[in-house]
Design a protein around this motif. Structure first.
Motif, PDB file in Angstrom:
ATOM      1  N   VAL A 168       0.856  -1.189   0.000  1.00 35.12           N
ATOM      2  CA  VAL A 168       0.000   0.000   0.000  1.00 35.12           C
ATOM      3  C   VAL A 168       0.890   1.235   0.000  1.00 35.12           C
ATOM      4  CG1 VAL A 168      -1.765   1.307   1.257  1.00 35.12           C
ATOM      5  CG2 VAL A 168      -1.833  -1.187   1.265  1.00 35.12           C
ATOM      6  N   LEU A 169       0.498   2.253  -0.790  1.00 33.69           N
ATOM      7  CA  LEU A 169       1.194   3.533  -0.810  1.00 33.69           C
ATOM      8  C   LEU A 169       0.277   4.591  -0.197  1.00 33.69           C
ATOM      9  CD1 LEU A 169       2.671   3.540  -4.444  1.00 33.69           C
ATOM     10  CD2 LEU A 169       3.699   2.627  -2.348  1.00 33.69           C
ATOM     11  N   VAL A 170       0.772   5.283   0.834  1.00 36.68           N
ATOM     12  CA  VAL A 170       0.057   6.427   1.403  1.00 36.68           C
ATOM     13  C   VAL A 170       0.771   7.674   0.904  1.00 36.68           C
ATOM     14  CG1 VAL A 170      -0.699   7.590   3.501  1.00 36.68           C
ATOM     15  CG2 VAL A 170      -0.589   5.087   3.431  1.00 36.68           C
ATOM     16  N   LEU A 171       0.099   8.424   0.025  1.00 34.27           N
ATOM     17  CA  LEU A 171       0.687   9.623  -0.582  1.00 34.27           C
ATOM     18  C   LEU A 171       0.172  10.832   0.175  1.00 34.27           C
ATOM     19  CD1 LEU A 171       0.223   8.632  -4.339  1.00 34.27           C
ATOM     20  CD2 LEU A 171       2.068   8.024  -2.758  1.00 34.27           C
ATOM     21  N   TYR A 172       1.061  11.416   0.987  1.00 28.22           N
ATOM     22  CA  TYR A 172       0.635  12.517   1.840  1.00 28.22           C
ATOM     23  C   TYR A 172       0.912  13.847   1.150  1.00 28.22           C
ATOM     24  CZ  TYR A 172      -0.218  15.294   6.000  1.00 28.22           C
ATOM     25  OH  TYR A 172      -0.731  16.211   6.891  1.00 28.22           O
ATOM     26  N   GLN A 173      -0.175  14.560   0.823  1.00 26.29           N
ATOM     27  CA  GLN A 173      -0.145  15.873   0.188  1.00 26.29           C
ATOM     28  C   GLN A 173       0.770  15.878  -1.046  1.00 26.29           C
ATOM     29  OE1 GLN A 173      -0.555  19.394   2.376  1.00 26.29           O
ATOM     30  NE2 GLN A 173      -0.800  18.426   4.377  1.00 26.29           N
ATOM     31  N   PRO A 174       0.366  15.129  -2.086  1.00 28.42           N
ATOM     32  CA  PRO A 174       1.212  15.035  -3.286  1.00 28.42           C
ATOM     33  C   PRO A 174       1.325  16.366  -4.034  1.00 28.42           C
ATOM     34  CG  PRO A 174      -0.920  13.982  -3.648  1.00 28.42           C
ATOM     35  CD  PRO A 174      -0.867  14.333  -2.212  1.00 28.42           C
ATOM     36  N   THR A 175       2.510  16.576  -4.571  1.00 26.88           N
ATOM     37  CA  THR A 175       2.799  17.739  -5.417  1.00 26.88           C
ATOM     38  C   THR A 175       3.485  17.228  -6.682  1.00 26.88           C
ATOM     39  OG1 THR A 175       4.958  18.068  -4.374  1.00 26.88           O
ATOM     40  CG2 THR A 175       3.073  19.205  -3.368  1.00 26.88           C
ATOM     41  N   ALA A 176       4.003  18.146  -7.476  1.00 27.06           N
ATOM     42  CA  ALA A 176       4.694  17.754  -8.707  1.00 27.06           C
ATOM     43  C   ALA A 176       5.913  16.887  -8.409  1.00 27.06           C
ATOM     44  CB  ALA A 176       5.106  18.996  -9.493  1.00 27.06           C
ATOM     45  N   ALA A 177       6.431  16.956  -7.181  1.00 26.39           N
ATOM     46  CA  ALA A 177       7.581  16.122  -6.811  1.00 26.39           C
ATOM     47  C   ALA A 177       7.216  14.644  -6.776  1.00 26.39           C
ATOM     48  CB  ALA A 177       8.111  16.562  -5.445  1.00 26.39           C
ATOM     49  N   PHE A 178       5.909  14.339  -6.771  1.00 26.63           N
ATOM     50  CA  PHE A 178       5.445  12.947  -6.737  1.00 26.63           C
ATOM     51  C   PHE A 178       5.281  12.358  -8.144  1.00 26.63           C
ATOM     52  CE2 PHE A 178       4.639  14.227  -2.516  1.00 26.63           C
ATOM     53  CZ  PHE A 178       4.309  13.128  -1.734  1.00 26.63           C
ATOM     54  N   LYS A 179       5.703  13.062  -9.160  1.00 23.84           N
ATOM     55  CA  LYS A 179       5.484  12.600 -10.530  1.00 23.84           C
ATOM     56  C   LYS A 179       6.107  11.224 -10.757  1.00 23.84           C
ATOM     57  CE  LYS A 179       5.892  13.912 -15.379  1.00 23.84           C
ATOM     58  NZ  LYS A 179       6.325  14.949 -16.354  1.00 23.84           N
ATOM     59  N   GLU A 180       7.320  11.016 -10.275  1.00 24.81           N
ATOM     60  CA  GLU A 180       7.979   9.723 -10.464  1.00 24.81           C
ATOM     61  C   GLU A 180       7.222   8.609  -9.741  1.00 24.81           C
ATOM     62  OE1 GLU A 180      12.099   9.657  -9.571  1.00 24.81           O
ATOM     63  OE2 GLU A 180      12.559  11.493 -10.680  1.00 24.81           O
ATOM     64  N   VAL A 181       6.625   8.936  -8.598  1.00 21.88           N
ATOM     65  CA  VAL A 181       5.853   7.949  -7.850  1.00 21.88           C
ATOM     66  C   VAL A 181       4.646   7.497  -8.663  1.00 21.88           C
ATOM     67  CG1 VAL A 181       4.537   7.500  -5.757  1.00 21.88           C
ATOM     68  CG2 VAL A 181       6.604   8.911  -5.655  1.00 21.88           C
ATOM     69  N   PHE A 182       3.895   8.465  -9.206  1.00 24.76           N
ATOM     70  CA  PHE A 182       2.717   8.124  -9.996  1.00 24.76           C
ATOM     71  C   PHE A 182       3.102   7.391 -11.281  1.00 24.76           C
ATOM     72  CE2 PHE A 182       0.770  11.415  -7.339  1.00 24.76           C
ATOM     73  CZ  PHE A 182      -0.463  10.866  -7.073  1.00 24.76           C
ATOM     74  N   GLU A 183       4.187   7.800 -11.915  1.00 20.47           N
ATOM     75  CA  GLU A 183       4.624   7.138 -13.144  1.00 20.47           C
ATOM     76  C   GLU A 183       5.016   5.685 -12.871  1.00 20.47           C
ATOM     77  OE1 GLU A 183       4.573   8.137 -16.226  1.00 20.47           O
ATOM     78  OE2 GLU A 183       3.757  10.115 -15.768  1.00 20.47           O
ATOM     79  N   ALA A 184       5.742   5.463 -11.786  1.00 14.93           N
ATOM     80  CA  ALA A 184       6.150   4.093 -11.452  1.00 14.93           C
ATOM     81  C   ALA A 184       4.951   3.234 -11.083  1.00 14.93           C
ATOM     82  CB  ALA A 184       7.165   4.125 -10.303  1.00 14.93           C
ATOM     83  N   ASN A 185       3.974   3.830 -10.441  1.00 12.65           N
ATOM     84  CA  ASN A 185       2.815   3.056  -9.981  1.00 12.65           C
ATOM     85  C   ASN A 185       1.849   2.725 -11.114  1.00 12.65           C
ATOM     86  OD1 ASN A 185       1.514   1.710  -7.852  1.00 12.65           O
ATOM     87  ND2 ASN A 185       0.081   3.407  -7.580  1.00 12.65           N
ATOM     88  N   LYS A 186       1.977   3.378 -12.265  1.00 13.12           N
ATOM     89  CA  LYS A 186       1.137   3.017 -13.407  1.00 13.12           C
ATOM     90  C   LYS A 186       1.409   1.582 -13.850  1.00 13.12           C
ATOM     91  CE  LYS A 186       0.403   7.644 -15.338  1.00 13.12           C
ATOM     92  NZ  LYS A 186       0.653   8.549 -16.488  1.00 13.12           N
ATOM     93  N   ASN A 187       2.652   1.139 -13.712  1.00 14.04           N
ATOM     94  CA  ASN A 187       3.001  -0.241 -14.057  1.00 14.04           C
ATOM     95  C   ASN A 187       2.829  -1.179 -12.866  1.00 14.04           C
ATOM     96  OD1 ASN A 187       3.743   0.503 -16.700  1.00 14.04           O
ATOM     97  ND2 ASN A 187       5.785   1.097 -16.000  1.00 14.04           N
ATOM     98  N   LEU A 188       3.179  -0.688 -11.664  1.00 15.63           N
ATOM     99  CA  LEU A 188       3.084  -1.545 -10.486  1.00 15.63           C
ATOM    100  C   LEU A 188       1.648  -1.744 -10.026  1.00 15.63           C
ATOM    101  CD1 LEU A 188       6.094  -0.085  -8.450  1.00 15.63           C
ATOM    102  CD2 LEU A 188       6.036  -2.203  -9.774  1.00 15.63           C
TER     103      LEU A 188
END
Length: 499
Positions: free
Chosen positions: A159-179
């Motif tokens: 589980v990923l808890v994304l606390y107050q995401p900003t543009a700095a989270f772009k790599e997180v969202f991109e990686a999670n598209k496959n995961l």
């Protein structure tokens, strides 16, 4: 008529075992055992539960003429995952006529609930510590703090808890598209809502720069999972930028928001389950105040921590819905109804009435295979496997059009209810006779039974006569014959000049 040996013999028996079908790994699960004794002298027996050659529990149980039964509650460790088979036995130094009822087997499915949670945040906030403590209250959960730019091993988390995401989270969202790891997004005053709109489709945010306090309203008809209202309406408000939040059709709202006494009809805590991909959204920061208020109200963090645990449990269960679902037991007793039911869903997850389901059952000892078709009922398919001999079996249910399949095993126990008893229960049979105003007879009293039946006026011989009266007009062949004779007579008389 009581048939059998009515002499009372000493007998120890495991009458019943109650246990849940499922237990969580590294926990303990309860087993309730009912023991029964038939005899007059005092007896000390040994009850044990073993798994293979490993004895998990062993204790002495005393019986006497006044103590005929015992109930034991035992906690067993869930040390291994998967289907675990246990054997319960009751033994003593006394010689028993029937030892068949001295042992019973049961099974428990041990589920591994261990969950790795990544708490990803680019800022420091009291919410992070409150969430970590609440989540790790369950020993099966582990929380790791991760920075948005430190995601090299993101695939090890459940589980990923994304606390107050900003543009700095772009790599997180991109990686999670496959995961495709399930996420819990928590917003607040530092959230980039424009970026968040681009990364998810469940909620649409149109926010301003003005801050607002949002109170919670509990939605009682929420049905994604079971949860209680722990006093959300009395919790302090969460702080978030003011604006309009619109939820899509596949979003279920657990908590809606209000500003003072004005309902906003916007979600405060919402969940989404779309073809196995699950998400949660908490709109607002300062959830640490909720945990503190829960402690003030209840003198314990338990209610709040259970609420957070259920949220994580929902997100940790990321199995997509299967098209073929089969329901069956792991153990069946000989003589019991042995039915296996199945449901098949099409790509729209609608029950497919035109599915063609078959089952192949294999005896694991002699490798004999039997094949059956599953017959459609109202909302499922069913097959009856009565008649299979005791033993272990593997089976495969297959849908012929799509080749979807499900495989598992079951075991038929050599359990004969008649072998559980040494002799008839004369006491209960006499009680039954008294309550129904009847008489108990034994085999050497057959003549008395026949005589009483003959003399009993309630059993009179009845003779039935059935008389059927049929009008002559219903005899069509006779009418045709008469008409034929009359016509012939007319022609004969006419021919001879007699008319």
């Amino acid at each position: 008529m009581v048939v059998g040996d009515t002499t009372t013999y000493l007998d120890l028996k495991i009458n019943q075992i109650n246990v849940n079908k499922y237990a969580f790994h590294k926990n303990k699960f309860p087993v309730e055992v009912f023991l029964q004794y038939a005899g007059t002298k005092p007896v000390t027996a040994t009850f044990a539960i073993a798994q293979g050659n490993n004895v998990l529990n062993k204790q002495s149980v005393s019986f006497s003429s006044s103590k005929k039964s015992a109930v034991l509650t035992i906690l067993l460790p869930a040390d291994k995952t998967g289907l675990q088979i246990f054997n319960a036995s009751l033994t003593s130094s006394e010689t028993e006529k029937n030892t068949y009822n001295n042992s019973k087997r049961f099974a428990v499915e041990i589920i591994d609930q261990k969950t790795e949670v990544a708490l990803i945040s680019g800022i420091n906030h009291p919410d992070l510590g409150a969430l970590k403590r609440a989540i790790e209250t369950n020993a099966q959960r582990k929380v790791t703090f991760v920075k948005p730019n430190q995601i090299s091993a993101l695939n090890k988390y459940n589980v990923l808890v994304l606390y107050q995401p900003t543009a700095a989270f772009k790599e997180v969202f991109e990686a999670n598209k496959n995961l495709k790891i399930n996420t819990w997004i928590i917003t607040g005053n530092n959230t980039d809502f424009g970026f968040l709109n681009q990364q998810q489709e469940q909620l649409d945010f149109k926010m301003s720069t003005q801050k607002e306090d949002y109170l919670a309203n509990f939605t009682s008809d929420f049905n994604l999972f079971a949860t209680d209202n722990i006093g959300f309406e009395n919790f302090p408000p969460l702080e978030n930028p003011f604006g309009t939040i619109t939820a899509k059709d596949n979003v279920s709202v657990l908590l809606s928001s209000r500003i003072r006494n004005v309902e906003t009809n916007a979600p405060l805590l919402a969940f989404s389950d779309n073809q196995g991909k699950r998400s949660a959204y908490l709109i607002g920061e300062n959830i640490w105040k909720w945990r503190s208020q829960s402690f003030i109200d209840k003198k314990s963090f338990d209610d709040f921590d259970v609420f957070v645990d259920k949220t994580i449990q929902f997100l940790a269960s990321n199995d997509a819905r299967k098209s073929l679902i089969v329901n069956h037991e792991r153990f069946y007793n000989s003589g019991d109804a042995l039915e296996i039911t199945a449901q098949y869903f099409n790509k729209n997850y609608e029950f497919d009435e035109k599915a063609r389901l078959t089952i192949a059952v294999t005896n694991t000892k002699n490798k004999q295979v039997k094949r059956y078709d599953l017959l459609k009922t109202t909302n499922s398919f069913k097959v009856n496997l009565d008649g299979l001999a005791a033993g272990s079996y593997s089976f495969t249910v297959k849908e012929l059009n799509s080749n979807a399949s499900y495989s598992s095993t079951f075991e038929i126990l050599d359990f004969d209810i008649e072998k559980q008893f040494v002799n008839p229960d004369m006491t209960k049979l006499k009680q039954l006779a008294t309550q129904t105003k009847a008489v108990v007879y034994v085999p050497n009293q057959v003549d008395l039974l026949i005589k009483s039946l003959l003399e009993n006026q309630d059993y009179k011989a009845i003779q039935k006569d059935i008389v059927k009266k049929t009008p002559l007009i219903d005899w069509y062949w006779l009418l045709v014959l008469i008409a034929l004779f009359l016509t012939s007579e007319w022609f004969i008389r006419k021919y001879n000049g007699l008319l």
